[in-house]
Design a protein around this motif. Structure first.
Motif, PDB file in Angstrom:
ATOM      1  N   SER A  25     103.419  29.921 105.583  1.00  0.00           N
ATOM      2  CA  SER A  25     102.389  30.685 104.890  1.00  0.00           C
ATOM      3  C   SER A  25     101.780  31.710 105.844  1.00  0.00           C
ATOM      4  CB  SER A  25     101.306  29.747 104.362  1.00  0.00           C
ATOM      5  OG  SER A  25     100.577  29.207 105.454  1.00  0.00           O
ATOM      6  N   GLN A  26     101.100  32.674 105.275  1.00  0.00           N
ATOM      7  CA  GLN A  26     100.431  33.709 106.067  1.00  0.00           C
ATOM      8  C   GLN A  26      99.376  33.089 106.981  1.00  0.00           C
ATOM      9  OE1 GLN A  26     101.205  36.853 106.357  1.00  0.00           O
ATOM     10  NE2 GLN A  26      99.496  37.375 107.668  1.00  0.00           N
ATOM     11  N   LYS A  27      98.670  32.077 106.457  1.00  0.00           N
ATOM     12  CA  LYS A  27      97.630  31.407 107.250  1.00  0.00           C
ATOM     13  C   LYS A  27      98.233  30.720 108.475  1.00  0.00           C
ATOM     14  CE  LYS A  27      93.582  28.536 106.551  1.00  0.00           C
ATOM     15  NZ  LYS A  27      92.790  27.769 105.602  1.00  0.00           N
ATOM     16  N   GLN A  28      99.364  30.078 108.298  1.00  0.00           N
ATOM     17  CA  GLN A  28     100.021  29.397 109.413  1.00  0.00           C
ATOM     18  C   GLN A  28     100.593  30.407 110.418  1.00  0.00           C
ATOM     19  OE1 GLN A  28     102.955  26.581 108.177  1.00  0.00           O
ATOM     20  NE2 GLN A  28     102.936  25.508 110.136  1.00  0.00           N
ATOM     21  N   ASP A  29     101.112  31.524 109.915  1.00  0.00           N
ATOM     22  CA  ASP A  29     101.596  32.581 110.807  1.00  0.00           C
ATOM     23  C   ASP A  29     100.457  33.135 111.653  1.00  0.00           C
ATOM     24  OD1 ASP A  29     104.168  32.339 109.867  1.00  0.00           O
ATOM     25  OD2 ASP A  29     104.014  34.023 108.454  1.00  0.00           O
ATOM     26  N   ASN A  30      99.292  33.349 111.018  1.00  0.00           N
ATOM     27  CA  ASN A  30      98.125  33.836 111.758  1.00  0.00           C
ATOM     28  C   ASN A  30      97.676  32.835 112.812  1.00  0.00           C
ATOM     29  OD1 ASN A  30      97.927  36.313 110.531  1.00  0.00           O
ATOM     30  ND2 ASN A  30      96.312  35.706 109.111  1.00  0.00           N
ATOM     31  N   ALA A  31      97.691  31.553 112.465  1.00  0.00           N
ATOM     32  CA  ALA A  31      97.286  30.523 113.421  1.00  0.00           C
ATOM     33  C   ALA A  31      98.237  30.484 114.615  1.00  0.00           C
ATOM     34  CB  ALA A  31      97.232  29.161 112.738  1.00  0.00           C
ATOM     35  N   THR A  32      99.534  30.609 114.348  1.00  0.00           N
ATOM     36  CA  THR A  32     100.519  30.614 115.431  1.00  0.00           C
ATOM     37  C   THR A  32     100.343  31.831 116.327  1.00  0.00           C
ATOM     38  OG1 THR A  32     102.084  29.420 114.034  1.00  0.00           O
ATOM     39  CG2 THR A  32     102.985  30.566 115.939  1.00  0.00           C
ATOM     40  N   ALA A  33     100.147  32.998 115.724  1.00  0.00           N
ATOM     41  CA  ALA A  33      99.935  34.221 116.506  1.00  0.00           C
ATOM     42  C   ALA A  33      98.650  34.137 117.318  1.00  0.00           C
ATOM     43  CB  ALA A  33      99.909  35.428 115.577  1.00  0.00           C
ATOM     44  N   TYR A  34      97.613  33.580 116.712  1.00  0.00           N
ATOM     45  CA  TYR A  34      96.328  33.407 117.399  1.00  0.00           C
ATOM     46  C   TYR A  34      96.498  32.565 118.659  1.00  0.00           C
ATOM     47  CZ  TYR A  34      91.509  31.833 118.154  1.00  0.00           C
ATOM     48  OH  TYR A  34      90.283  31.540 118.711  1.00  0.00           O
ATOM     49  N   TRP A  35      97.169  31.416 118.531  1.00  0.00           N
ATOM     50  CA  TRP A  35      97.317  30.523 119.684  1.00  0.00           C
ATOM     51  C   TRP A  35      98.261  31.086 120.729  1.00  0.00           C
ATOM     52  CZ3 TRP A  35      93.893  27.403 121.176  1.00  0.00           C
ATOM     53  CH2 TRP A  35      93.024  26.836 120.259  1.00  0.00           C
ATOM     54  N   LYS A  36      99.270  31.832 120.315  1.00  0.00           N
ATOM     55  CA  LYS A  36     100.147  32.476 121.304  1.00  0.00           C
ATOM     56  C   LYS A  36      99.364  33.492 122.132  1.00  0.00           C
ATOM     57  CE  LYS A  36     104.721  32.037 119.283  1.00  0.00           C
ATOM     58  NZ  LYS A  36     105.898  32.741 118.767  1.00  0.00           N
ATOM     59  N   GLU A  37      98.531  34.275 121.460  1.00  0.00           N
ATOM     60  CA  GLU A  37      97.728  35.257 122.176  1.00  0.00           C
ATOM     61  C   GLU A  37      96.691  34.575 123.062  1.00  0.00           C
ATOM     62  OE1 GLU A  37      95.710  39.526 121.015  1.00  0.00           O
ATOM     63  OE2 GLU A  37      96.854  38.425 119.501  1.00  0.00           O
ATOM     64  N   ASN A  38      96.095  33.503 122.570  1.00  0.00           N
ATOM     65  CA  ASN A  38      95.130  32.741 123.349  1.00  0.00           C
ATOM     66  C   ASN A  38      95.786  32.174 124.611  1.00  0.00           C
ATOM     67  OD1 ASN A  38      93.011  31.182 124.261  1.00  0.00           O
ATOM     68  ND2 ASN A  38      93.184  29.653 122.676  1.00  0.00           N
ATOM     69  N   LEU A  39      96.961  31.591 124.470  1.00  0.00           N
ATOM     70  CA  LEU A  39      97.662  31.039 125.632  1.00  0.00           C
ATOM     71  C   LEU A  39      98.075  32.122 126.619  1.00  0.00           C
ATOM     72  CD1 LEU A  39      99.814  28.260 123.946  1.00  0.00           C
ATOM     73  CD2 LEU A  39      97.749  27.983 125.338  1.00  0.00           C
ATOM     74  N   ARG A  40      98.419  33.301 126.106  1.00  0.00           N
ATOM     75  CA  ARG A  40      98.754  34.416 126.998  1.00  0.00           C
ATOM     76  C   ARG A  40      97.533  34.814 127.823  1.00  0.00           C
ATOM     77  NH1 ARG A  40      99.569  38.992 123.884  1.00  0.00           N
ATOM     78  NH2 ARG A  40      97.975  40.153 124.947  1.00  0.00           N
ATOM     79  N   TYR A  41      96.360  34.907 127.174  1.00  0.00           N
ATOM     80  CA  TYR A  41      95.127  35.206 127.901  1.00  0.00           C
ATOM     81  C   TYR A  41      94.851  34.151 128.967  1.00  0.00           C
ATOM     82  CZ  TYR A  41      93.746  38.675 124.342  1.00  0.00           C
ATOM     83  OH  TYR A  41      93.678  39.752 123.513  1.00  0.00           O
ATOM     84  N   LEU A  42      94.989  32.887 128.590  1.00  0.00           N
ATOM     85  CA  LEU A  42      94.756  31.804 129.550  1.00  0.00           C
ATOM     86  C   LEU A  42      95.690  31.894 130.746  1.00  0.00           C
ATOM     87  CD1 LEU A  42      94.137  28.705 127.272  1.00  0.00           C
ATOM     88  CD2 LEU A  42      92.537  29.751 128.852  1.00  0.00           C
ATOM     89  N   ALA A  43      96.963  32.150 130.499  1.00  0.00           N
ATOM     90  CA  ALA A  43      97.944  32.238 131.585  1.00  0.00           C
ATOM     91  C   ALA A  43      97.605  33.377 132.539  1.00  0.00           C
ATOM     92  CB  ALA A  43      99.342  32.414 131.015  1.00  0.00           C
TER      93      ALA A  43
END
Length: 86
Positions: free
Chosen positions: A2-20
């Motif tokens: 779903s679009q909501k799940q895609d957004n959640a996945t993109a959100y966490w990928k970007e969050n993890l990139r910031y953390l790294a």
């Protein structure tokens, strides 16, 4: 997916990139400047103290606190981008 799940996945990928990225900066400052490059940095004085000593004792702590505020700002922007701000 779903679009909501895609957004959640993109959100966490970007969050993890910031953390790294932010943790890499902190590692470079604390370990690199405070331990590995201490002799080279000690050739430079900052407020009467050798710069390598300053990074080992104070600089890495200051950088860590600054990185916390940078992370807060990045996360606020990320929350707005994905519509999670309240």
């Amino acid at each position: 997916m779903s679009q909501k799940q895609d957004n959640a996945t993109a959100y966490w990928k970007e969050n993890l990139r910031y953390l790294a990225i932010l943790l890499a900066i902190w590692f470079i400052v604390s370990f690199g400047f405070g331990i590995l490059l201490v002799d080279q940095l000690n050739e430079i004085k900052l407020g009467g103290f050798k710069l390598g000593f300053w990074f080992a004792q104070q600089g890495s702590i200051y950088v860590f606190v600054i990185l916390i505020f940078v992370y807060i700002r990045l996360m606020n922007k990320l929350d707005k981008k994905y519509g999670l701000d309240d």
